[in-house]
Design a protein around this motif. Structure first.
Motif, PDB file in Angstrom:
ATOM      1  N   VAL A   1      -3.042   4.518  -3.093  1.00 17.95           N
ATOM      2  CA  VAL A   1      -4.064   4.858  -3.942  1.00 17.95           C
ATOM      3  C   VAL A   1      -4.519   3.808  -4.744  1.00 17.95           C
ATOM      4  O   VAL A   1      -5.806   3.755  -4.845  1.00 17.95           O
ATOM      5  CB  VAL A   1      -3.376   5.684  -4.990  1.00 17.95           C
ATOM      6  CG1 VAL A   1      -4.471   6.305  -6.097  1.00 17.95           C
ATOM      7  CG2 VAL A   1      -2.956   6.951  -4.183  1.00 17.95           C
ATOM      8  N   THR A   2      -3.883   2.855  -5.204  1.00 19.54           N
ATOM      9  CA  THR A   2      -4.305   1.648  -6.036  1.00 19.54           C
ATOM     10  C   THR A   2      -5.283   0.889  -5.128  1.00 19.54           C
ATOM     11  O   THR A   2      -6.117   0.302  -5.840  1.00 19.54           O
ATOM     12  CB  THR A   2      -3.099   0.834  -6.406  1.00 19.54           C
ATOM     13  OG1 THR A   2      -2.129   1.435  -7.071  1.00 19.54           O
ATOM     14  CG2 THR A   2      -3.604  -0.424  -7.250  1.00 19.54           C
ATOM     15  N   GLN A   3      -5.262   0.740  -3.952  1.00 15.40           N
ATOM     16  CA  GLN A   3      -5.814  -0.138  -3.201  1.00 15.40           C
ATOM     17  C   GLN A   3      -7.089   0.775  -2.411  1.00 15.40           C
ATOM     18  O   GLN A   3      -8.030   0.059  -1.924  1.00 15.40           O
ATOM     19  CB  GLN A   3      -5.101  -0.661  -1.492  1.00 15.40           C
ATOM     20  CG  GLN A   3      -3.979  -1.703  -2.323  1.00 15.40           C
ATOM     21  CD  GLN A   3      -4.516  -2.924  -2.903  1.00 15.40           C
ATOM     22  OE1 GLN A   3      -5.500  -3.538  -2.415  1.00 15.40           O
ATOM     23  NE2 GLN A   3      -3.682  -3.598  -3.656  1.00 15.40           N
TER      24      GLN A   3
ATOM     25  N   GLY B   1      10.149   2.958   0.268  1.00 15.64           N
ATOM     26  CA  GLY B   1      10.067   4.713   0.371  1.00 15.64           C
ATOM     27  C   GLY B   1       8.504   5.084   0.162  1.00 15.64           C
ATOM     28  O   GLY B   1       7.681   4.383  -0.158  1.00 15.64           O
ATOM     29  N   PRO B   2       8.487   6.505   0.458  1.00 16.89           N
ATOM     30  CA  PRO B   2       7.117   7.127   0.399  1.00 16.89           C
ATOM     31  C   PRO B   2       6.315   7.123  -0.951  1.00 16.89           C
ATOM     32  O   PRO B   2       4.846   7.040  -0.820  1.00 16.89           O
ATOM     33  CB  PRO B   2       7.214   8.466   1.075  1.00 16.89           C
ATOM     34  CG  PRO B   2       8.711   8.522   0.935  1.00 16.89           C
ATOM     35  CD  PRO B   2       9.287   7.162   0.830  1.00 16.89           C
ATOM     36  N   ALA B   3       7.149   7.286  -1.869  1.00 14.23           N
ATOM     37  CA  ALA B   3       6.452   7.371  -3.188  1.00 14.23           C
ATOM     38  C   ALA B   3       5.599   5.982  -3.730  1.00 14.23           C
ATOM     39  O   ALA B   3       4.686   6.223  -4.157  1.00 14.23           O
ATOM     40  CB  ALA B   3       7.489   7.693  -4.301  1.00 14.23           C
ATOM     41  N   GLU B   4       6.524   4.962  -3.410  1.00 16.91           N
ATOM     42  CA  GLU B   4       5.747   3.540  -3.755  1.00 16.91           C
ATOM     43  C   GLU B   4       4.780   3.553  -2.667  1.00 16.91           C
ATOM     44  O   GLU B   4       3.674   2.778  -2.989  1.00 16.91           O
ATOM     45  CB  GLU B   4       6.913   2.438  -3.601  1.00 16.91           C
ATOM     46  CG  GLU B   4       6.581   0.977  -3.815  1.00 16.91           C
ATOM     47  CD  GLU B   4       7.521   0.073  -3.614  1.00 16.91           C
ATOM     48  OE1 GLU B   4       7.494  -1.036  -3.451  1.00 16.91           O
ATOM     49  OE2 GLU B   4       8.812   0.392  -4.095  1.00 16.91           O
ATOM     50  N   GLY B   5       4.821   3.752  -1.279  1.00 17.76           N
ATOM     51  CA  GLY B   5       3.865   3.610  -0.488  1.00 17.76           C
ATOM     52  C   GLY B   5       2.354   4.158  -0.753  1.00 17.76           C
ATOM     53  O   GLY B   5       1.348   3.621  -0.784  1.00 17.76           O
ATOM     54  N   ARG B   6       2.798   5.567  -1.148  1.00 21.39           N
ATOM     55  CA  ARG B   6       1.561   6.280  -1.462  1.00 21.39           C
ATOM     56  C   ARG B   6       0.922   5.674  -3.017  1.00 21.39           C
ATOM     57  O   ARG B   6      -0.199   5.521  -2.893  1.00 21.39           O
ATOM     58  CB  ARG B   6       1.942   7.759  -1.837  1.00 21.39           C
ATOM     59  CG  ARG B   6       2.404   8.435  -0.430  1.00 21.39           C
ATOM     60  CD  ARG B   6       2.514  10.006  -0.649  1.00 21.39           C
ATOM     61  NE  ARG B   6       2.850  10.604   0.311  1.00 21.39           N
ATOM     62  CZ  ARG B   6       4.015  10.916   0.749  1.00 21.39           C
ATOM     63  NH1 ARG B   6       4.932  10.839  -0.165  1.00 21.39           N
ATOM     64  NH2 ARG B   6       4.590  11.436   1.819  1.00 21.39           N
ATOM     65  N   ASN B   7       1.695   5.002  -3.761  1.00 19.38           N
ATOM     66  CA  ASN B   7       1.011   4.419  -4.991  1.00 19.38           C
ATOM     67  C   ASN B   7       0.225   3.585  -4.632  1.00 19.38           C
ATOM     68  O   ASN B   7      -0.846   3.095  -5.165  1.00 19.38           O
ATOM     69  CB  ASN B   7       2.107   4.430  -6.041  1.00 19.38           C
ATOM     70  CG  ASN B   7       2.531   5.549  -6.657  1.00 19.38           C
ATOM     71  OD1 ASN B   7       2.172   6.795  -6.620  1.00 19.38           O
ATOM     72  ND2 ASN B   7       3.637   5.517  -7.482  1.00 19.38           N
ATOM     73  N   ARG B   8       0.916   2.771  -3.756  1.00 20.24           N
ATOM     74  CA  ARG B   8       0.141   1.433  -3.425  1.00 20.24           C
ATOM     75  C   ARG B   8      -1.210   1.720  -2.467  1.00 20.24           C
ATOM     76  O   ARG B   8      -2.132   1.251  -2.916  1.00 20.24           O
ATOM     77  CB  ARG B   8       1.024   0.712  -2.677  1.00 20.24           C
ATOM     78  CG  ARG B   8       0.545  -0.899  -2.422  1.00 20.24           C
ATOM     79  CD  ARG B   8       1.458  -1.825  -1.456  1.00 20.24           C
ATOM     80  NE  ARG B   8       2.844  -1.808  -2.162  1.00 20.24           N
ATOM     81  CZ  ARG B   8       3.206  -2.736  -3.138  1.00 20.24           C
ATOM     82  NH1 ARG B   8       2.594  -3.755  -3.391  1.00 20.24           N
ATOM     83  NH2 ARG B   8       4.639  -2.698  -3.526  1.00 20.24           N
TER      84      ARG B   8
ATOM     85  N   GLU C   1     -12.337   6.242   4.697  1.00 19.52           N
ATOM     86  CA  GLU C   1     -11.471   5.032   5.211  1.00 19.52           C
ATOM     87  C   GLU C   1     -10.027   5.535   5.361  1.00 19.52           C
ATOM     88  O   GLU C   1      -9.567   6.684   4.851  1.00 19.52           O
ATOM     89  CB  GLU C   1     -11.325   3.782   4.248  1.00 19.52           C
ATOM     90  CG  GLU C   1     -10.708   4.397   2.975  1.00 19.52           C
ATOM     91  CD  GLU C   1     -10.548   3.052   1.754  1.00 19.52           C
ATOM     92  OE1 GLU C   1     -10.971   1.947   2.251  1.00 19.52           O
ATOM     93  OE2 GLU C   1     -10.172   3.261   0.624  1.00 19.52           O
ATOM     94  N   VAL C   2      -9.061   4.801   6.168  1.00 19.65           N
ATOM     95  CA  VAL C   2      -7.762   5.312   6.392  1.00 19.65           C
ATOM     96  C   VAL C   2      -6.956   4.073   5.811  1.00 19.65           C
ATOM     97  O   VAL C   2      -6.917   2.873   6.443  1.00 19.65           O
ATOM     98  CB  VAL C   2      -7.458   5.447   7.770  1.00 19.65           C
ATOM     99  CG1 VAL C   2      -5.721   5.893   8.141  1.00 19.65           C
ATOM    100  CG2 VAL C   2      -8.206   6.770   8.492  1.00 19.65           C
ATOM    101  N   VAL C   3      -6.307   4.281   4.558  1.00 21.76           N
ATOM    102  CA  VAL C   3      -5.307   3.165   4.099  1.00 21.76           C
ATOM    103  C   VAL C   3      -3.943   3.390   4.658  1.00 21.76           C
ATOM    104  O   VAL C   3      -3.336   4.441   4.148  1.00 21.76           O
ATOM    105  CB  VAL C   3      -5.573   3.382   2.616  1.00 21.76           C
ATOM    106  CG1 VAL C   3      -4.578   2.359   1.824  1.00 21.76           C
ATOM    107  CG2 VAL C   3      -7.041   3.343   2.192  1.00 21.76           C
ATOM    108  N   LEU C   4      -3.495   2.601   5.340  1.00 24.87           N
ATOM    109  CA  LEU C   4      -2.095   2.787   5.970  1.00 24.87           C
ATOM    110  C   LEU C   4      -1.397   1.920   5.157  1.00 24.87           C
ATOM    111  O   LEU C   4      -1.454   0.655   5.151  1.00 24.87           O
ATOM    112  CB  LEU C   4      -2.066   2.641   7.747  1.00 24.87           C
ATOM    113  CG  LEU C   4      -0.719   2.752   8.292  1.00 24.87           C
ATOM    114  CD1 LEU C   4      -0.399   4.092   8.251  1.00 24.87           C
ATOM    115  CD2 LEU C   4      -0.858   2.206   9.707  1.00 24.87           C
TER     116      LEU C   4
END
Length: 308
Positions: free
Chosen positions: A80-82, A71-78, A36-39
């Motif tokens: 990964v969580t999803q 920011g990208p850190a929050e975005g990547r964490n979100r 999957e691609v999680v954007l």
């Protein structure tokens, strides 16, 4: 192996379109069972979200997640969580990959898992910098494309449990830079091995230098300095000092190479303009890096002095 490709994006629709289309053209093979691609859209103000809704049928692997700009850190964490995958692949939204990209990452990971008897490793693919927007993958590999970073999220794949054990990204990194290398320091401390995977190729698009970009490039250097100091406060080691260039050696180097600041974005402007007109924006960018590096190092020392 089910893979989740996690991509944060912010106002990059033209190159994002190429990024997502390339991910839909993957040539899959064992051990991959699906992907999957999680954007994660980080509060884009351009037409990103509307375009994605309009073209969702052409992107069957895509899952869109939206957040306010953080920011990208929050975005990547979100992301990964999803994510649903047991392997997380990180790329940037201005990276265009080849059809064998996911297969090469997956096969390299599986080989190393079998050799080591555990999953404490990650694969690091090749990143080729290009200004060829119409055909990014036509760019040849260059010496300056080599990277010695330990964990750079432009092109890596890692077991989800190993990633979560390290603690994901530090969301204090809200400005540009260092959030991935900081996570890399924690992975290194856990004994997680870097496995180079040059067959997993991504083409990182950078627009050719224009003089109008210079103020934004200066802003980025100042942001990197602020985030570099956050990085050093978390890991006050000699290794991190050299990574972020927080040494007197680096300060002396860039002072010498810029003749104490005589070579700066203003004095170099006529030469940069001439090089761009002559069709050498890459050379102009390399020349501009001299004062940009000096500016970044000086900003880092100023950041340190303001908090000591």
């Amino acid at each position: 192996m089910f893979l989740s490709v996690v991509i944060p994006t912010y106002n990059r629709l033209p190159i994002l379109q190429k990024c997502l289309q390339a991910l839909e053209q993957q040539d899959l093979a064992a051990p991959i069972t699906g992907y999957e691609v999680v954007l994660v859209d980080d509060g884009s103000t351009d037409a990103t979200v509307s375009w994605l809704h309009e073209h969702g049928a052409d992107l069957p692997h895509l899952r869109l997640i939206q957040q306010e700009h953080g920011g990208p850190a929050e975005g990547r964490n979100r992301g990964v969580t999803q994510a649903r995958g047991d392997v997380i692949v990180f790329i940037d939204s201005d990276l265009v990959v080849t059809p064998s990209f996911l297969r090469c990452h997956a096969q390299a990971l599986e080989r190393r898992w079998r050799q080591r008897g555990h999953r404490r490793c990650f694969t690091y693919g090749a990143v080729v910098n290009t200004a060829r927007f119409e055909d990014p993958t036509s760019e040849p590999h260059k010496l300056q494309d080599l990277s010695f970073a330990y964990f750079a999220t432009g092109n890596v794949a890692i077991d989800r449990q190993v990633l979560e054990q390290a603690g994901l990204f530090d969301t204090r990194f809200r400005l540009y830079g260092w959030e991935d290398l900081e996570l890399g320091e924690r992975l290194r401390q856990l004994g997680v091995e870097l496995v180079r995977c040059p067959e997993a190729v991504g083409y990182h698009w950078h627009p050719a230098l224009r003089l109008e970009q210079i103020p934004d490039l200066i802003r980025v250097e100042r942001e990197r300095a602020k985030m570099g100091w956050v990085f050093y406060l978390k890991h006050p080691t000699r290794r991190v000092r050299f990574i972020i260039q927080y040494t007197w050696l680096h300060r002396l180097l860039w002072e010498l190479l810029t003749l104490g600041g005589l070579l700066n974005e203003h004095s170099l402007r006529p030469l940069l303009a001439w090089l761009i007109r002559k069709g050498h924006p890459g050379l102009a960018m390399e020349l501009l890096r001299l004062p940009l590096n000096r500016l970044g190092v000086r900003a880092l020392h100023a950041e340190a002095h303001s908090t000591i």
